[in-house]
Scaffold this active site. Structure first.
Site, PDB file in Angstrom:
ATOM      1  N   LYS A  51       4.646 -14.559  -4.295  1.00 24.76           N
ATOM      2  CA  LYS A  51       3.762 -15.485  -3.590  1.00 24.76           C
ATOM      3  C   LYS A  51       3.550 -16.736  -4.429  1.00 24.76           C
ATOM      4  O   LYS A  51       3.597 -17.858  -3.931  1.00 24.76           O
ATOM      5  CB  LYS A  51       2.414 -14.805  -3.286  1.00 24.76           C
ATOM      6  CG  LYS A  51       2.532 -13.757  -2.177  1.00 24.76           C
ATOM      7  CD  LYS A  51       1.357 -12.787  -2.144  1.00 24.76           C
ATOM      8  CE  LYS A  51       1.600 -11.714  -1.082  1.00 24.76           C
ATOM      9  NZ  LYS A  51       0.678 -10.563  -1.202  1.00 24.76           N
ATOM     10  N   GLN A  95      -4.979  -8.728  -3.153  1.00 22.13           N
ATOM     11  CA  GLN A  95      -3.861  -7.820  -2.912  1.00 22.13           C
ATOM     12  C   GLN A  95      -4.373  -6.400  -2.642  1.00 22.13           C
ATOM     13  O   GLN A  95      -5.224  -5.875  -3.343  1.00 22.13           O
ATOM     14  CB  GLN A  95      -2.922  -7.842  -4.123  1.00 22.13           C
ATOM     15  CG  GLN A  95      -1.640  -7.061  -3.951  1.00 22.13           C
ATOM     16  CD  GLN A  95      -0.720  -7.608  -2.879  1.00 22.13           C
ATOM     17  OE1 GLN A  95      -0.623  -8.816  -2.665  1.00 22.13           O
ATOM     18  NE2 GLN A  95      -0.044  -6.728  -2.159  1.00 22.13           N
ATOM     19  N   ASP A 118      -5.084 -13.758   5.157  1.00 20.21           N
ATOM     20  CA  ASP A 118      -4.546 -12.430   5.460  1.00 20.21           C
ATOM     21  C   ASP A 118      -4.926 -11.976   6.878  1.00 20.21           C
ATOM     22  O   ASP A 118      -4.320 -11.063   7.421  1.00 20.21           O
ATOM     23  CB  ASP A 118      -5.131 -11.400   4.485  1.00 20.21           C
ATOM     24  CG  ASP A 118      -4.165 -11.003   3.378  1.00 20.21           C
ATOM     25  OD1 ASP A 118      -2.949 -11.099   3.595  1.00 20.21           O
ATOM     26  OD2 ASP A 118      -4.648 -10.592   2.310  1.00 20.21           O
TER      27      ASP A 118
HETATM   28  N1  GUN Z   1      -0.446  -5.401   0.507  1.00 20.58           N
HETATM   29  C1  GUN Z   1       0.688  -5.248   1.241  1.00 20.58           C
HETATM   30  N2  GUN Z   1       0.810  -6.246   2.136  1.00 20.58           N
HETATM   31  C2  GUN Z   1      -0.270  -7.044   1.971  1.00 20.58           C
HETATM   32  C3  GUN Z   1      -0.720  -8.242   2.605  1.00 20.58           C
HETATM   33  O1  GUN Z   1      -0.095  -8.790   3.523  1.00 20.58           O
HETATM   34  N3  GUN Z   1      -1.879  -8.764   2.129  1.00 20.58           N
HETATM   35  C4  GUN Z   1      -2.594  -8.195   1.137  1.00 20.58           C
HETATM   36  N4  GUN Z   1      -3.721  -8.768   0.746  1.00 20.58           N
HETATM   37  N5  GUN Z   1      -2.213  -7.082   0.528  1.00 20.58           N
HETATM   38  C5  GUN Z   1      -1.052  -6.517   0.945  1.00 20.58           C
END
Ligand code: GUN
Length: 295
Positions: A51, A95, A118
């Site tokens: 990211k 996350q 998200d």
């Molecule tokens: N863990 C796995 N996929 C995601 C996501 O799209 N966002 C977040 N915050 N955690 C994740």
């Protein structure tokens, strides 16, 4: 059988996003994303690195905050409060999953819904259910929908079976695909959600014109689960041991690809399918948040 190229579609999305970033920069604004990682889960570390890298490549501001697994709930909530107030940050992502002692729901509802890129905050979940176009939609299902549209797959009236009922993928995926699309694409489907308690899963998934697999377990669906000519979107990213690779593992999806691919009209590979799309949609959501917060 058509292989759906997630990398190519993600590059297309990133090109659109880059143009929007350039327009913001012409106004003296740089979109900023904060990514918070608590603990040392190697898969999460890899996502967070990715990211950060993509932000840099697109010319966005990114703040990567890595906290030890021992971080307290209060410290995380204080950090979220600080990021909510930071004018350089337009998107906040914590996350998932956090360490066990962290109340993930409490963290989610502490995030300003306007910065919730998200799409996990109840305000955005409700907006998606209400078909409000200002909803932030979770990145992985948004990426899956975009892949279907890019591959020219008709969802209107199609039988879709989503396997998995998580807040991150299964539930929002179903809501997106069943939405009234008013002449748009990627909606108006007849959607079934199947999950770990579904009786005779293969009988359910065999009805589907489109199967979305979001189970989180390698090779969960084989040839018996898939109708001849179906479209298969594999959301799984599972690490399996492979001593022949440098890292000692390789990534496989939730679908037994070799068994299923010959039956499909189209299928996404792992890696190179849904994975790149998730990050591309996150960047797009962050730019959307920035546009709205600075309008
Ligand atoms: N863990 C796995 N996929 C995601 C996501 O799209 N966002 C977040 N915050 N955690 C994740």
């Amino acid at each position: 059988m058509k292989l759906i190229d997630g990398k190519a579609v993600a590059a297309e999305v990133e090109l659109e996003t880059k143009a929007r970033i350039d327009a913001l920069k012409a106004r003296g604004i740089t979109p900023g994303l904060a990514v918070v990682l608590i603990g040392e889960d190697p898969a999460s570390q890899a996502y967070v690195r990715n990211k950060d890298k993509t932000c840099a490549a697109l010319g966005m501001h990114s703040r990567k905050i890595e906290l030890p697994a021992s971080t307290s709930q209060e410290e995380v909530l204080n950090l979220v409060t600080e990021l909510n107030a930071d004018p350089a940050i337009h998107g906040i992502l914590v996350q998932s999953p956090p360490p066990k002692h962290i109340d993930e729901h409490a963290v989610t509802i502490a995030i300003d819904p306007r910065k919730d890129v998200d799409g996990f905050h109840p305000v955005n979940v409700a907006k998606l259910a209400m078909e409000d176009p200002t909803a932030f939609v979770p990145c992985t299902p948004l990426g899956c929908q975009r892949l279907l549209i890019a591959a020219g797959i008709e969802t209107s009236g199609a039988e879709v079976v989503v396997v998995g009922r998580s807040l991150i993928v299964g539930k929002p995926m179903a809501l997106l695909l069943m939405a009234r699309n008013n002449g748009g694409k990627g909606g108006d489907a007849t959607v079934t959600i199947a999950h770990s308690r579904t009786k005779d899963l293969a009988a359910v998934t065999r009805r589907a014109d489109i199967v979305i697999a979001a189970i989180g377990r390698p090779k969960s669906l084989g040839a018996d689960h898939i109708k001849e000519g179906a479209v298969v979107i594999d959301v799984g990213i599972n690490r399996v041991a492979d001593p022949s690779t440098k890292s000692g593992y390789r990534l496989v999806g939730d679908i037994d690809f070799d068994a299923v691919a010959p039956k499909c009209s189209a299928i996404t590979p792992v890696p190179g399918g849904v994975g790149p799309m998730t990050i591309a949609m996150l960047m797009s959501n962050t730019v959307t948040a920035c546009e709205r917060l600075t309008a």
